[in-house]
Design a protein around this motif. Sequence first.
Motif, PDB file in Angstrom:
ATOM      1  N   CYS A  34       0.646  -1.090  -0.111  1.00  0.00           N
ATOM      2  CA  CYS A  34      -0.071   0.107   0.284  1.00  0.00           C
ATOM      3  C   CYS A  34       0.799   1.501  -0.004  1.00  0.00           C
ATOM      4  N   LEU A  35       1.936   1.208   0.687  1.00  0.00           N
ATOM      5  CA  LEU A  35       2.870   2.403   0.583  1.00  0.00           C
ATOM      6  C   LEU A  35       3.530   2.648  -0.836  1.00  0.00           C
ATOM      7  N   LYS A  36       3.884   1.408  -1.600  1.00  0.00           N
ATOM      8  CA  LYS A  36       4.279   1.381  -2.832  1.00  0.00           C
ATOM      9  C   LYS A  36       3.319   2.231  -3.569  1.00  0.00           C
ATOM     10  N   GLU A  37       2.074   1.976  -3.695  1.00  0.00           N
ATOM     11  CA  GLU A  37       0.935   2.688  -4.204  1.00  0.00           C
ATOM     12  C   GLU A  37       0.974   4.234  -4.051  1.00  0.00           C
ATOM     13  N   GLN A  38       1.370   4.541  -2.809  1.00  0.00           N
ATOM     14  CA  GLN A  38       1.466   5.932  -2.325  1.00  0.00           C
ATOM     15  C   GLN A  38       2.815   6.693  -2.835  1.00  0.00           C
ATOM     16  N   GLY A  39       3.755   5.696  -3.115  1.00  0.00           N
ATOM     17  CA  GLY A  39       5.000   6.246  -3.615  1.00  0.00           C
ATOM     18  C   GLY A  39       5.720   6.577  -2.508  1.00  0.00           C
TER      19      GLY A  39
END
Length: 405
Positions: A34-39
């Motif tokens: 989910c953090l990857k999705e947020q950059g």
Amino acid sequence: MDRHGHAISNRRCVWVNGPIIVGAGPSGLAVGACLKEQGVPFVILERSDCIASLWQRRTYDRLKLHLPKQFCQLPRLPFPDDFPTYPSKNQFISYLEEYARHFDLAPKFNECVQWARFDDTCGLWRVCTANQGKASYGGEVEYIARWLVVATGENAEAVVPDLEGLGGFKGKVSHVCEYKQGAVYGGDRVLVVGCGNSGMEVCLDLCNHDAKPVMVVRSSVHVLPREILGKSTFETAVFLKNGSHSVLGNVEKYGLKRPEIGPLQLKNAMGKTPVLDIGALGKIKSGEIKVVPAIKRLDSNSVEFVNGERVEVDSVIFATGYRSNVPYWLQECDFFSKNGFPKNPFPNGWKGKSGLYAVGFTRIGLSGASVDAMKIAQDIGKMWKAETRQTKQFNACHRRCISQF
């Protein structure tokens, strides 16, 4: 020594431009995705040498997910369509490995957290690890970050009760986390301490390998059919208390006393998961699994129960569950209770103060962890992006000022 009494020799410091996630189980992986999705950049610290070590190293071979797969998938990546409704242990592990590859998650393995605390002076989290790998350099690493996500979960450490006479027992003693399959127990009388899902399944597996299980049922337990009318009992929760009685019959005469409150209430109040029967109850009714009350004491080759009965046994397997290990390493007392769980229950136990978060402590399984993982990533993402914009604006202003000279 630093001002908190921690040795600082041979310790190198690493700045993390984002959160530190402790634990590379399903919960930690979900937060990372989910953090990857947020950059947002991050680091995942894992004490073992693999992801999902509980599933890979400490589960029995016959294990399957107890809930249908749609309730166990992690955010942004469903299970493959060809997986069965209840994926096996190996299928779930392969799903988690694909999940890590899909989101390019790269935990730092063999990094065992020794302590973690919030430094009020600088407003940052300090997390000290010791490398547990074979090629360990023998030193410590101190990770420093703005946010800390505790993802070590509910099942970090095995629980083994201190029974009178256990030290003098001559047979094999183990925890269910060491159990793989029953072939090595063929012909043995095995005392299984605990009647949860693990205890029931181990007893069933022992029966299938010609062992003679004796199961300790110390307190009341809800036994439910895994499915009712072709539907998971999880999907028909309102039917559970009365419907299971009509399907399974009166189980109290076999030594399985029902709790006074319903299974969902018991799960939410005490974290006790109802047993989803996949065949053990039939073995109990036929007498192949012997049900006994609480243990009074053990001696060299037998066990005495509180009702005065004594049974000879060859081995003891503790199916007595797990506990959180958070109190052993996290130096914080406002957010977490002494039992290592957030003080506020789901859905309010995911966020503390000073950039502290928790995931995987909901007592409702992977669906709760997924919900919390998405909330955590969104919350950190907003702050990280705002702080990054401020830093870029400051640097741009600084460069313009320098260019004028």
